[in-house]
Design an enzyme around this catalytic site. Structure first.
Site, PDB file in Angstrom:
ATOM      1  N   HIS A   4       0.832  -1.205   0.000  1.00  0.00           N
ATOM      2  CA  HIS A   4       0.000   0.000   0.000  1.00  0.00           C
ATOM      3  C   HIS A   4       0.861   1.247   0.000  1.00  0.00           C
ATOM      4  CE1 HIS A   4      -2.788  -2.985   1.239  1.00  0.00           C
ATOM      5  NE2 HIS A   4      -2.520  -2.936   2.522  1.00  0.00           N
ATOM      6  N   HIS A  64       4.821   6.605   7.110  1.00  0.00           N
ATOM      7  CA  HIS A  64       4.626   6.154   5.731  1.00  0.00           C
ATOM      8  C   HIS A  64       4.232   7.346   4.865  1.00  0.00           C
ATOM      9  CE1 HIS A  64       0.596   5.881   7.612  1.00  0.00           C
ATOM     10  NE2 HIS A  64       0.201   6.406   6.437  1.00  0.00           N
ATOM     11  N   HIS A 120       2.074   8.972   1.245  1.00  0.00           N
ATOM     12  CA  HIS A 120       1.010   8.880   0.237  1.00  0.00           C
ATOM     13  C   HIS A 120       1.427   9.750  -0.938  1.00  0.00           C
ATOM     14  CE1 HIS A 120      -1.934   7.000   3.045  1.00  0.00           C
ATOM     15  NE2 HIS A 120      -1.270   7.711   3.942  1.00  0.00           N
ATOM     16  N   GLU A 166      -3.248  13.429   0.941  1.00  0.00           N
ATOM     17  CA  GLU A 166      -4.593  13.054   1.377  1.00  0.00           C
ATOM     18  C   GLU A 166      -5.342  14.286   1.871  1.00  0.00           C
ATOM     19  OE1 GLU A 166      -4.140   9.437   3.940  1.00  0.00           O
ATOM     20  OE2 GLU A 166      -4.920   8.580   2.081  1.00  0.00           O
ATOM     21  N   HIS A 195       2.865  10.660   6.867  1.00  0.00           N
ATOM     22  CA  HIS A 195       2.120  10.408   8.105  1.00  0.00           C
ATOM     23  C   HIS A 195       3.043   9.743   9.121  1.00  0.00           C
ATOM     24  CE1 HIS A 195      -2.003  10.402   5.867  1.00  0.00           C
ATOM     25  NE2 HIS A 195      -1.560  11.613   6.160  1.00  0.00           N
ATOM     26  N   THR A 225      -7.020   6.371   7.199  1.00  0.00           N
ATOM     27  CA  THR A 225      -7.468   6.690   5.837  1.00  0.00           C
ATOM     28  C   THR A 225      -7.536   5.446   4.948  1.00  0.00           C
ATOM     29  OG1 THR A 225      -5.232   7.205   5.080  1.00  0.00           O
ATOM     30  CG2 THR A 225      -6.513   9.022   6.030  1.00  0.00           C
TER      31      THR A 225
HETATM   32 ZN   LIG Z   1      -1.415   7.434   5.940  1.00  0.00          ZN
END
Ligand SMILES: [Zn+2]
Length: 411
Positions: free
Chosen positions: A159, A184, A186, A197, A210, A292
């Site tokens: 992911h 991590h 995004h 996000e 994050h 999320t």
């Molecule tokens: Zn995240």
């Protein structure tokens, strides 16, 4: 110079008239009216351990006079920001957990009901609707500068790319002590500058970091804290593209090629994680939200920083083009791993600072200044011409009187 010479002349005319006269006229303001100072939102809310609205319930109505109205506006989609594709669960053994979901995130609630609840993340933060809270304690990062002497695990989980963090890193300035567990990222697809996000005033940035923490006063592990109200505290750092390469992000990005496929891991030497954050941490937004990704637990005390971190375009491309969401061929690039903004509903977003820029932009301030100057000049010109006209008229009257008097003497 013209302004001052006109001003002097008007003063001279007025003085010559003995200061006995004044003129009034009706007209319109020549400069825009400054906005009224915002009304205070009632008694200020002082968040503490139990005061933030429960993560699983809407915020209670605030007491006191009505404060700013909290409205949700559907964010306008960025032109280069395609709909994200998303991890779907529950996973089946041996099947990739990331797929081009034909139905998108709208179908998450079918398998994970909490994803359809009313306090979800991310959100689009509308800065004119946030509540300034001067009592929000400053956030302090403890142990971030030297997280460990041990190497840190970097993992492609299909992911995202995730770095494990030791419990020697923790946060102060929140209702309880929150220790770090992992961080991590995004990001969007190749070539896209819309991969974050959270959004601020409808604007997404290239990527988002994050840093996930859990309440270690109340729980023994991340997994135990994750479903509990305010069990987690996540820092959200918006990342934009700047001119220079960011050497701190290289501690992560330079290792991506070692974990190209899902479930691959590598070790990263410890580094100052605090330098991944923007330079000024005193400006942040705080709200109650959720994970999320499924199961979307509404257990997160979010802190989203107003200032952004910067990486170079080359670094962003490295992030967008190196990782795969699958274990083997045919490989799928791991991209667009962001969730679309969710409705704010009844929640309040608190801000640790006043948005000066939200009143006027630099351009508007400049226009306002020029407008006021031109307005003053016009007003002065009008007064000048009126004063001149009246003075001329008075001189004319005096001449008439002298002429009449002379005629009488001769007769
Ligand atoms: Zn995240």
């Amino acid at each position: 110079m013209l302004f001052f010479s006109l001003l002097l002349e008007v003063i001279w005319i007025l003085a010559a008239e003995g200061g006995q006269q004044h003129w009034t006229y009706e007209g319109e303001r020549t400069a825009p009216r400054a906005p009224a100072a915002p009304l205070p939102p009632g008694p200020l809310h002082l968040p503490s351990a139990g005061e933030f609205p429960s993560a699983s319930a809407p915020a209670p109505p605030r007491s006191g006079p009505p404060g700013p109205k909290f409205t949700w506006r559907t964010p306008s989609p960025s032109s280069d920001r395609p709909a994200p594709y998303v991890p779907m669960g529950p996973r089946k053994p041996g099947v990739s957990s990331v797929s081009l979901c034909p139905h998108g995130q709208d179908h998450w609630p079918a398998s994970h009901p909490e994803c359809g609840s009313n306090a979800q993340s991310p959100i689009d933060i509308q800065t004119d609707s946030v509540t300034f809270d001067p009592e929000l304690p400053a956030l302090q990062l403890q142990g971030y500068d030297q997280p460990s002497t041990e190497p840190l695990d970097l993992h492609n989980n299909g992911h995202t790319v995730q770095l494990s963090l030791p419990p020697t890193m923790y946060l102060e300035g929140l209702p309880r002590k929150y220790v770090a567990a992992q961080l991590h990222l995004h990001w969007g697809e190749t070539g896209s500058l819309g991969g974050s996000e959270h959004q601020i005033n409808g604007e997404a940035t290239a990527a988002e970091l994050h840093i996930v923490h859990y309440d270690s006063d109340s729980y023994d592990s991340l997994s135990e804290a994750a479903p509990k109200p305010q069990g987690l505290a996540v820092l959200g750092i918006l990342i934009e593209v700047g001119e220079a390469k960011n050497p701190v992000y290289e501690h992560i990005l330079s290792h991506l090629h070692e974990i190209r496929h899902k479930d691959q891991k590598t070790s990263v030497p410890p580094f100052n994680v605090g330098e991944l954050l923007p330079p000024q941490l005193n400006q942040f937004f705080r709200y109650n939200g959720s994970l999320t990704t499924p199961p979307c637990y509404q257990s997160v005390l979010w802190t989203v920083f107003n200032r952004r971190a910067q990486i170079s375009m080359g670094q962003l491309e490295e992030l967008q083009e190196t990782l795969f969401s699958t274990e083997e061929e045919p490989s799928k690039l791991l991209v667009r791993n962001y969730r679309a903004p969710q409705p704010l509903n009844q929640r309040t977003v608190f801000a640790s600072f006043i948005q000066v820029g939200s009143l006027y932009t630099t351009g508007e301030m400049l226009s306002l200044g020029v407008g006021i100057l031109v307005g003053c000049l016009c007003l002065l010109l009008a007064v000048y011409f009126i004063a001149r006209k009246i003075r001329k008229k008075r001189l004319g009257n005096r001449k008439t009187v002298v002429f009449t008097s002379a005629q009488t003497t001769e007769a």
